[in-house]
Design a protein around this motif. Structure first.
Motif, PDB file in Angstrom:
ATOM      1  N   UNK A   1       0.842  -1.206   0.000  1.00  0.00           N
ATOM      2  CA  UNK A   1       0.000   0.000   0.000  1.00  0.00           C
ATOM      3  C   UNK A   1       0.870   1.246   0.000  1.00  0.00           C
ATOM      4  N   UNK A   2       1.958   1.176   0.753  1.00  0.00           N
ATOM      5  CA  UNK A   2       2.896   2.285   0.851  1.00  0.00           C
ATOM      6  C   UNK A   2       3.534   2.568  -0.517  1.00  0.00           C
TER       7      UNK A   2
ATOM      8  N   UNK B   1       2.476   1.636  -3.516  1.00  0.00           N
ATOM      9  CA  UNK B   1       1.527   2.034  -4.555  1.00  0.00           C
ATOM     10  C   UNK B   1       1.158   3.510  -4.386  1.00  0.00           C
ATOM     11  N   UNK B   2       1.088   3.968  -3.140  1.00  0.00           N
ATOM     12  CA  UNK B   2       0.816   5.390  -2.918  1.00  0.00           C
ATOM     13  C   UNK B   2       1.922   6.256  -3.501  1.00  0.00           C
TER      14      UNK B   2
ATOM     15  N   UNK C   1       1.154   6.655  -6.881  1.00  0.00           N
ATOM     16  CA  UNK C   1      -0.064   7.412  -7.146  1.00  0.00           C
ATOM     17  C   UNK C   1      -1.323   6.597  -7.350  1.00  0.00           C
ATOM     18  N   UNK C   2      -1.327   5.351  -6.902  1.00  0.00           N
ATOM     19  CA  UNK C   2      -2.586   4.607  -6.965  1.00  0.00           C
ATOM     20  C   UNK C   2      -2.763   3.785  -5.696  1.00  0.00           C
ATOM     21  N   UNK C   3      -3.978   3.300  -5.491  1.00  0.00           N
ATOM     22  CA  UNK C   3      -4.281   2.530  -4.285  1.00  0.00           C
ATOM     23  C   UNK C   3      -4.474   1.063  -4.627  1.00  0.00           C
ATOM     24  N   UNK C   4      -4.293   0.231  -3.613  1.00  0.00           N
ATOM     25  CA  UNK C   4      -4.487  -1.207  -3.786  1.00  0.00           C
ATOM     26  C   UNK C   4      -5.522  -1.719  -2.781  1.00  0.00           C
TER      27      UNK C   4
END
Ligand SMILES: Cc1cc2nc3c(=O)[nH]c(=O)nc-3n(C[C@H](O)[C@H](O)[C@H](O)COP(=O)(O)OP(=O)(O)OC[C@H]3O[C@@H](n4cnc5c(N)ncnc54)[C@H](O)[C@@H]3O)c2cc1C
Ligand SMILES: [Zn+2]
Lengths: 122, 414
Positions: B241-242, B244-245, B248-251
């Motif tokens: 999650x870290x 991907x942020x 610039x996107x979320x999981x």
């Protein structure tokens, strides 16, 4: 061991007395909402490395649901508050700001289009 | 790279072991790579390995914030099986299991793969039906499994108590070709082979940012400076999650602690792996003689690689009924890892909204067994844009309602 104070009965309960209920303050979307909103409500979670707002249930005590603010990196508990609110109390947010200057909550989630589907490169 | 062999052992024995080389190099990062993989766990290293082996892409860096294999890859209970329910799962886990069979030869590194057999106990009527269904599904998928009765379970596991009282053993799903392998060796073997192909494994280097230009990835920022790349693979398990942020996107993933523990070493008493999913416990005996035990995840988001003690207690308490001898064992040590759990308990091997940026995560409590298959699929996806094994494991499947629902079939960490 995690210890949370139940805001209803005032008991400082340790983990075996409690049940974790996942991320707090989710906005519910159902029939009639957009696919993206529904998807995000069902599957997307903050999962922050840092400050997290959660639902907990005092399951082996008064049985009530309440909220807690906790750090997922240090396991520090910032505070607990009742379930009758859709945002964390300002005093708690201020206390967190003092301990974690510059922290944010859902800023990224709110800004990012979660339309992950559309632009996916193959 | 000097090959390991019986001859090499004899040669070194005659010269005071002065000729062994370092297994892999520890270079400083170059300014640019064709491919950067973030995370030197099993999945990241296997991805790099198959990029080189299957596609000839060797200008690759694997960047690791700690030491390689220090994440979940070095923390799991090493169970390998492929008796999943859904077809896409069976395909990738069976591919992985079959690659484990000759991994030691392929890597010239002994990963101690031990196909000793795995039993999943059925201790409720529900589970009996569930596992019979899985056995039928496996038959159609070409995965060899078998439903066995309680007597056969007792033959395979003499230390088991079939009678209950709460949870009598009603039978089991038996996969004779499942088993265990040495988890560190899997990471080390891949690392050595990658290094030998000229890839750079850069440890103690944390990725702190992902740089993009016009929706396309161009590099990463790290604690050792900026590094450019043409393609990026994020393979960081509980930290996805870290990462991907940063891009610039979320999981659709949450990170929770999963723990395991081992007992004092005892004489050989159980030569198969046993999973008791109703009571949330599983056990095998290591070559050193320790009973290796794992249980369920903690209930809350966590990044500390530490779990709650009462979960350990619960796991052991549950196993006591089915394995009364456990109550006489001293436990030596316990540890935790941060596992990345998705809504349908299946992994994500996918392209992302950022061009040339790929993600491999969501293996949660059960990805050790998948390492070679996952690396195979991820390498194919990154090299060619498509992988038949990864096709269903997209990050968009939740929106489309195309779940690969394994939560019912597994129900427990493994
Ligand atoms: C207690 C326990 C028991 C388990 N038992 C089993 C089992 O019996 N069978 C089974 O199949 N599976 C099991 N699993 C699951 C399995 O361990 C994992 O699914 C698998 O190891 C994941 O591998 P990985 O390579 O994706 O992640 P990891 O091995 O965790 O590797 C990810 C790496 O990324 C690195 N990283 C993270 N962030 C950054 C960053 N910003 N920059 C650079 N590097 C970064 C981390 O340091 C880490 O080394 C178990 C897990 C645990 C915790
Ligand atoms: Zn209470």
């Amino acid at each position: 061991m995690l210890i949370l104070e139940c805001p209803y009965c005032g008991v400082k309960a340790e983990e075996t007395e409690l049940q974790a209920g996942g991320e707090a303050h989710l906005k519910r979307f159902g029939p009639g909402s957009s696919d993206d909103d529904f998807h995000d409500y069902l599957f997307m979670r903050e999962n922050p490395k840092g400050v997290h707002f959660e639902r907990w249930r005092h399951v082996n005590g008064c049985g009530k649901w309440f909220h807690a603010a906790r750090c997922t990196v240090t396991l520090e508990v910032f505070g607990t508050y009742t379930a009758q609110t859709s945002t964390p109390p300002q005093a708690l947010l201020d206390a967190i700001s003092e301990k974690r200057p510059g922290w944010t909550w859902r800023e990224f989630a709110d800004a990012s289009t979660s339309h992950n589907g559309e632009e996916v490169a193959d | 790279m000097k090959r390991y062999s019986a001859f090499a052992v004899a040669r070194e024995a005659l010269r005071y072991h002065s000729g062994w080389e370092r297994a892999w190099a520890s270079p400083e990062p170059k300014p640019h790579y064709d491919v950067i993989i973030v995370g030197a766990g099993g999945h990241g290293l296997a991805t790099a390995y198959y990029l080189g082996k299957n596609f000839g892409i060797t200008n690759v860096a694997v960047i690791e914030k700690g030491w390689l294999g220090g994440g979940n890859t070095g923390r799991n209970t090493t169970i390998i099986r492929s008796n999943y329910l859904q077809d896409p799962s069976a395909a990738i886990y069976e591919k992985a299991r079959s690659l484990y069979e000759d991994m030691s030869q392929d890597l010239n590194y002994n990963v101690m793969f031990s196909p000793r057999g795995v039993i999943m106990l059925a201790q409720t009527e529900h589970e009996v039906r569930g596992y019979k269904r899985t056995a039928h599904a496996n038959m159609l998928q070409g995965v060899t499994t078998e439903w066995i009765n309680p007597q056969r379970v007792k033959e395979l596991v003499p230390i088991i108590n079939l009678e209950g009282p709460r949870y009598p053993v009603l039978g089991g799903l038996w996969q004779a070709r499942g088993g265990t392998a040495r988890h560190d060796a899997v990471a080390w073997g891949y690392a050595r082979a990658c290094s030998a192909m000229g890839m750079d494994i850069i440890q103690k280097c944390e990725v702190t940012g992902v740089r993009t230009e016009a929706g396309r990835v161009v590099g990463v920022d790290t604690t050792k400076g900026a590094i450019d790349c043409d393609k990026l693979g994020m393979v960081v398990a509980g930290n996805c999650s870290d990462l991907s942020q940063m891009a610039g996107f979320r999981l659709p993933v949450e990170s929770v602690a999963l723990q395991a523990l081992v007992s004092e070493p005892i004489k050989p008493c159980m030569d198969v792996v046993v999973m008791a999913n109703t009571v949330h416990g599983y056990m095998s005996q290591s070559d050193k003689g320790e009973m290796v035990i794992g249980g369920g995840t903690d209930g809350f988001n966590n990044y500390t690689q530490r779990g709650s003690f009462h979960h350990i207690e619960e796991t052991v308490r549950a196993l006591n009924e089915t394995f009364p001898m456990v109550s006489r064992l001293k436990m030596l040590r316990q540890w935790g890892g941060i596992v990345d759990v998705t809504g349908d308990r299946s992994p994500i091997i996918s392209s992302t909204p950022v061009k040339n940026c790929f993600v491999n995560c969501g293996w949660g409590t059960g990805g050790f067994k998948a390492i070679p298959g996952s690396g195979w699929a991820m390498a194919q996806l990154m090299a060619t844009g498509h992988s038949y094994l990864a096709e269903e494991f997209t990050m968009t499947r939740f929106k489309e309602g195309k779940f690969i629902d394994e939560s019912v079939a597994a129900g427990v960490a493994h």
